[in-house]
Design a protein around this motif. Structure first.
Motif, PDB file in Angstrom:
ATOM      1  N   THR A   6       0.828  -1.236   0.111  1.00  0.00           N
ATOM      2  CA  THR A   6      -0.150   0.116  -0.123  1.00  0.00           C
ATOM      3  C   THR A   6       1.003   1.183   0.040  1.00  0.00           C
ATOM      4  O   THR A   6       1.971   1.412   0.631  1.00  0.00           O
ATOM      5  N   ASN A   7       0.391   2.205  -0.881  1.00  0.00           N
ATOM      6  CA  ASN A   7       1.150   3.364  -0.631  1.00  0.00           C
ATOM      7  C   ASN A   7       0.690   4.516   0.482  1.00  0.00           C
ATOM      8  O   ASN A   7       1.367   5.334   0.490  1.00  0.00           O
ATOM      9  N   GLU A   8      -0.166   4.112   1.215  1.00  0.00           N
ATOM     10  CA  GLU A   8      -0.595   4.638   2.392  1.00  0.00           C
ATOM     11  C   GLU A   8       0.358   4.302   3.654  1.00  0.00           C
ATOM     12  O   GLU A   8       0.855   3.338   3.658  1.00  0.00           O
ATOM     13  N   PRO A   9       0.671   5.079   4.780  1.00  0.00           N
ATOM     14  CA  PRO A   9       1.558   4.749   5.883  1.00  0.00           C
ATOM     15  C   PRO A   9       0.757   4.000   6.618  1.00  0.00           C
ATOM     16  O   PRO A   9       1.349   3.493   7.666  1.00  0.00           O
ATOM     17  N   ASP A  10      -0.450   3.446   6.627  1.00  0.00           N
ATOM     18  CA  ASP A  10      -1.427   2.788   7.411  1.00  0.00           C
ATOM     19  C   ASP A  10      -1.619   1.536   7.156  1.00  0.00           C
ATOM     20  O   ASP A  10      -1.605   0.944   5.928  1.00  0.00           O
ATOM     21  N   LEU A  11      -1.852   0.683   8.121  1.00  0.00           N
ATOM     22  CA  LEU A  11      -2.421  -0.639   7.842  1.00  0.00           C
ATOM     23  C   LEU A  11      -3.913  -0.564   7.118  1.00  0.00           C
ATOM     24  O   LEU A  11      -4.781   0.349   7.409  1.00  0.00           O
ATOM     25  N   PRO A  12      -4.259  -1.682   6.719  1.00  0.00           N
ATOM     26  CA  PRO A  12      -5.683  -1.524   6.280  1.00  0.00           C
ATOM     27  C   PRO A  12      -6.924  -1.392   7.217  1.00  0.00           C
ATOM     28  O   PRO A  12      -6.760  -1.665   8.437  1.00  0.00           O
ATOM     29  N   VAL A  51       0.313 -12.833   6.875  1.00  0.00           N
ATOM     30  CA  VAL A  51      -0.209 -11.606   6.183  1.00  0.00           C
ATOM     31  C   VAL A  51       0.720 -10.528   6.494  1.00  0.00           C
ATOM     32  O   VAL A  51       0.833 -10.242   7.598  1.00  0.00           O
ATOM     33  N   ALA A  52       1.652  -9.955   5.529  1.00  0.00           N
ATOM     34  CA  ALA A  52       2.641  -9.210   5.790  1.00  0.00           C
ATOM     35  C   ALA A  52       2.089  -7.552   5.137  1.00  0.00           C
ATOM     36  O   ALA A  52       1.369  -7.955   3.993  1.00  0.00           O
ATOM     37  N   VAL A  53       2.211  -6.823   5.694  1.00  0.00           N
ATOM     38  CA  VAL A  53       1.950  -5.455   4.815  1.00  0.00           C
ATOM     39  C   VAL A  53       3.086  -4.422   4.753  1.00  0.00           C
ATOM     40  O   VAL A  53       3.661  -4.126   5.440  1.00  0.00           O
ATOM     41  N   LEU A  54       3.498  -4.049   3.393  1.00  0.00           N
ATOM     42  CA  LEU A  54       4.312  -3.290   3.149  1.00  0.00           C
ATOM     43  C   LEU A  54       3.865  -1.827   2.686  1.00  0.00           C
ATOM     44  O   LEU A  54       2.914  -1.550   1.933  1.00  0.00           O
ATOM     45  N   THR A  55       3.964  -0.893   3.845  1.00  0.00           N
ATOM     46  CA  THR A  55       3.219   0.258   3.840  1.00  0.00           C
ATOM     47  C   THR A  55       4.259   1.355   3.135  1.00  0.00           C
ATOM     48  O   THR A  55       5.471   1.426   3.143  1.00  0.00           O
ATOM     49  N   GLY A  56       3.797   2.554   2.557  1.00  0.00           N
ATOM     50  CA  GLY A  56       4.506   3.440   2.058  1.00  0.00           C
ATOM     51  C   GLY A  56       5.412   3.362   0.590  1.00  0.00           C
ATOM     52  O   GLY A  56       6.022   3.889   0.419  1.00  0.00           O
ATOM     53  N   LYS A  57       4.696   2.150  -0.104  1.00  0.00           N
ATOM     54  CA  LYS A  57       5.338   1.761  -1.152  1.00  0.00           C
ATOM     55  C   LYS A  57       4.228   1.845  -2.358  1.00  0.00           C
ATOM     56  O   LYS A  57       3.232   1.345  -2.064  1.00  0.00           O
ATOM     57  N   LYS A  58       4.680   2.116  -3.245  1.00  0.00           N
ATOM     58  CA  LYS A  58       3.918   2.045  -4.574  1.00  0.00           C
ATOM     59  C   LYS A  58       4.486   1.051  -5.778  1.00  0.00           C
ATOM     60  O   LYS A  58       5.566   1.138  -6.314  1.00  0.00           O
ATOM     61  N   VAL A  59       3.445   0.389  -6.239  1.00  0.00           N
ATOM     62  CA  VAL A  59       3.752  -0.316  -7.388  1.00  0.00           C
ATOM     63  C   VAL A  59       3.532   0.443  -8.731  1.00  0.00           C
ATOM     64  O   VAL A  59       2.490   1.047  -9.033  1.00  0.00           O
ATOM     65  N   ILE A  60       4.906   0.548  -9.543  1.00  0.00           N
ATOM     66  CA  ILE A  60       4.730   1.451 -10.596  1.00  0.00           C
ATOM     67  C   ILE A  60       4.942   0.819 -12.190  1.00  0.00           C
ATOM     68  O   ILE A  60       4.692   1.255 -13.053  1.00  0.00           O
ATOM     69  N   HIS A  61       5.367  -0.408 -11.798  1.00  0.00           N
ATOM     70  CA  HIS A  61       5.178  -1.267 -13.195  1.00  0.00           C
ATOM     71  C   HIS A  61       5.123  -2.745 -12.979  1.00  0.00           C
ATOM     72  O   HIS A  61       5.287  -3.299 -11.830  1.00  0.00           O
ATOM     73  N   MET A  62       4.482  -3.388 -13.828  1.00  0.00           N
ATOM     74  CA  MET A  62       3.825  -4.792 -13.655  1.00  0.00           C
ATOM     75  C   MET A  62       4.375  -5.510 -15.038  1.00  0.00           C
ATOM     76  O   MET A  62       4.010  -5.135 -16.201  1.00  0.00           O
ATOM     77  N   ASP A  63       5.352  -6.562 -14.684  1.00  0.00           N
ATOM     78  CA  ASP A  63       5.587  -7.521 -15.720  1.00  0.00           C
ATOM     79  C   ASP A  63       4.788  -8.775 -15.609  1.00  0.00           C
ATOM     80  O   ASP A  63       5.028  -9.714 -15.013  1.00  0.00           O
ATOM     81  N   VAL A  64       3.745  -8.964 -16.465  1.00  0.00           N
ATOM     82  CA  VAL A  64       2.746  -9.919 -16.686  1.00  0.00           C
ATOM     83  C   VAL A  64       3.651 -11.150 -16.837  1.00  0.00           C
ATOM     84  O   VAL A  64       3.356 -12.306 -16.360  1.00  0.00           O
ATOM     85  N   ARG A  65       4.428 -11.071 -18.019  1.00  0.00           N
ATOM     86  CA  ARG A  65       4.990 -12.331 -18.445  1.00  0.00           C
ATOM     87  C   ARG A  65       6.002 -12.880 -17.613  1.00  0.00           C
ATOM     88  O   ARG A  65       6.159 -14.101 -17.248  1.00  0.00           O
TER      89      ARG A  65
END
Length: 649
Positions: free
Chosen positions: A201-207, A263-277
């Motif tokens: 999640t790109n937010e600093p908080d847990l779900p 279940v682990a939460v990685l906060t403050g991170k944003k996925v900017i690219h996705m390689d489907v293959r």
């Protein structure tokens, strides 16, 4: 050891040749003499009969190799024993270290935090009235009551500590930290107890759940509510906005080593690219994570008005696009200091915030203005007569209504924001809240090669919420195929729960289609609320059946009776009954003028009910769901309305 191996590889052919030649000489000698003979040592060499130098060299090198191997094995075993002894000594010294640290800390009025467990989980710094791990769904009703000891908890500093290491691989990767993502994680773990799930999640908080941000949190009497994020529901029970405390999760760096998964939460991170293959994603810090199965639950971002976007920094700094925890904290602070706040938008969010701030207006000498382009409040959803009635209800909450308002421009002048409307009206205010809809977040569509629906927006998925063979989408960002109502995109809490849960099941091999008709609800304070399901669009033909309301026909009374706070999570399917259509023609429905205390509004498409609003009628959603699921024509909707028992006292 490597040198020994090299020497052995070179000498192995020589040894084989010598052995073979020796056996052949012995065999020949035995055949010639008829008895065993003693073979000279020189004949064991493949070289000339007169020399034994190569045999001696061979024996010497083999002996050196064996000696080197023995020394290496001895040192390895010795080192392992030493490391084992050091590890055991370190473990045995932990209680002494903890005791010494405890005596070094001065006494405090609060009880000290519990030590971290050996699995590496960290004690919960957030308020602890979150649901227990055994709950069937996020924010289940059974965990709403706070434990007695929770009232003495100090306010939290942060929702989760910064992670030091990002796992390189996640069997289940969930992009987004909202309701849909959390529901999917719970569903995955329910079907696969040892699953390893990583939420990014790109937010600093847990779900956390978003509905209280525009509802119950504003009615809290606790002055520190922006820090604790704990609120009292209409039924009086207190709980946290977070689905689970921090102790429910494991640290991201422990994901691959956790024996029972988690279940682990990685906060403050944003996925900017996705390689489907390649089955991998890239984060905004260039970190790459491999995945086996992936869920996209990126939600959406609030829309803004072009007039505000082009107005300049001074205007945008005084404008709130309401969506996250930080937006709630910011607007709460503004409402305690500003003299005037203008809400642009007459939908669910705008109306809820208008009522919430209107209740606060008298205490803080605050002017609250709500403007929208429709004739009445929630005009895009409610039929005109009910929209007009609701508008008057919002006015009684202390809100000044400006209808049929189209914003032309916004400027900053003399420490005020000036909103110029297209019809010439001018509105001056200190702060603007733009509540004009949500734009689905589809930033990953281009890099992932995923299809975006041109009509509804969002990632286009099938009935199983699948965009690719190992990629699913849930929540606001999913444009799914509803097997009853066709292709849709829904932006509500219950849909996030239902679609997230279904996606999680399908990620573990369930292959279930989307069949559940999710509902949504909105409260205009504790006295007026409604629940809706299906397609509710004021442009469709509607039939409304109303009755006189009583004291028990309010959101507050409904939650007190059911014991739930998030109303969508209390509904069940097994109480629904099949409606029986009357064979007589439907008479004209006579509206009870100015008396819409409670009732049912049916939305029709091709004479079939495709949407239902229960106005101040609660805990009847299974009946509404079955009516839509049956998809039948009804000759008399008055008879169908009787199924909801709206005429009972």
């Amino acid at each position: 050891m490597l040198k020994c191996r090299t020497v052995w590889k070179k000498l192995a052919p020589l040894a084989r040749d010598s052995s073979t030649l020796c056996r052949q000489d012995v065999r020949r000698a035995g055949l010639n003499n008829g008895s065993a003979v003693r073979v000279p040592a020189a004949h064991m060499s493949s070289g000339s009969a007169g020399g034994g130098g190569e045999n001696k060299l061979y024996v010497l090198l083999v002996g050196a190799a064996c000696l080197g191997g023995g020394i290496y094995a001895y040192r390895t075993v010795k080192g392992d024993q030493q490391r084992y002894m050091e590890r055991m000594a370190e473990i045995s010294s932990r209680p002494h270290k903890a005791a010494s640290q405890k005596t070094a800390v001065p006494a405090q009025s609060e009880p000290p935090a519990a030590a971290a467990t050996e699995t590496g989980t960290v004690p919960e710094p957030k308020p602890g009235a979150a649901p227990s791990p055994e709950e069937p769904s996020p924010a289940a009703p059974g965990a709403e009551a706070a434990a007695p000891s929770e009232t003495t908890e100090p306010p939290p500093v942060d929702s989760t500590p910064a992670s030091t290491k990002v796992p390189s691989h996640a069997p289940y990767l969930l992009i987004g930290g909202g309701t849909a993502s959390f529901a999917a994680a719970r569903s995955i773990r329910a079907r696969d107890p040892g699953a390893r799930v990583l939420i990014i999640t790109n937010e600093p908080d847990l779900p956390y759940m978003r509905p209280p941000l525009s509802k119950e949190l504003w009615f809290s009497d606790d002055p520190s509510v922006t820090e604790t994020l704990r609120f009292k529901q209409w039924n009086g029970k207190e709980r946290s906005i977070y689905f689970q405390p921090q102790s429910f999760y494991i640290q991201p760096e422990e994901l691959n080593s956790a024996e029972n998964g988690g279940v682990a939460v990685l906060t403050g991170k944003k996925v900017i690219h996705m390689d489907v293959r390649g089955n991998k994603v890239k984060l905004d810090d260039d970190t790459e994570i491999l995945y086996d199965k992936c869920l996209i639950a990126t939600g959406g971002v609030p829309r803004n008005l072009q007039a505000i976007e082009r107005a300049g920094e001074k205007v945008t700094k005084r404008t709130t696009l309401f969506r996250k925890i930080e937006d709630f904290k910011s607007l709460d602070k503004v409402s305690r200091n500003a003299k005037s706040i203008t809400i642009i938008g007459g939908g669910f969010l705008g109306s809820e915030l208008a009522c919430a701030l209107g209740r606060r207006s008298a205490d803080f000498d605050l002017e609250v203005i709500q403007m929208f382009p429709e004739k009445g409040n929630m005009g895009k959803v409610l039929p005109e007569y009910l929209s007009n009635w609701t508008t008057e209800k919002v006015k009684k909450e202390g809100v000044k209504i400006i209808s049929e308002a189209l914003v032309k421009s916004v400027t900053y002048k003399d420490d005020k924001l000036e909103i110029q409307l297209k019809d010439g009206r001018l509105v001056k205010t200190d702060h603007i809240v733009a509540a004009v809809g949500l734009e689905p977040n589809v930033d990953l569509a281009k890099s992932a090669g995923l299809e975006v629906d041109s009509d509804f927006g969002g990632f286009r998925v099938n009935a199983e919420l699948q965009a690719r063979s190992n990629i699913w989408v849930a929540g606001d960002a999913a444009c799914f195929y509803d097997i009853r109502l066709g292709r849709r995109r829904v932006e509500h809490h219950d849909h996030a729960v239902v679609s997230g849960r279904l996606a999680g099941e399908n990620m573990t091999g369930a292959s279930k289609p989307y069949w559940h008709q999710s509902m949504f609800w909105s409260d205009l304070g504790p006295d007026v609320g409604y629940e809706a399901i299906g397609i509710v669009d004021s442009s469709l033909p509607t039939v409304g059946v109303f009755a006189k309301a009583t004291a028990k026909d309010t959101p507050k009374a409904a939650t007190e009776k059911s014991g739930t706070g998030i109303r969508s999570e209390s509904e069940t399917e097994d109480t629904a009954v099949s409606p029986v259509a009357s064979s007589t023609p439907a008479p004209a429905v006579e509206q009870q003028r100015d008396n819409y205390g409670k009732g049912v509004i049916f939305y029709l498409r091709d004479k079939v009910v495709v949407g239902i609003i229960l106005w101040n009628v609660f805990n009847r959603m299974p009946i509404a769901r079955k009516i839509i699921k049956d998809g039948e024509e009804h000759a008399d909707l008055n008879e169908v309305a009787k199924l909801f028992n709206i005429h009972e006292d």
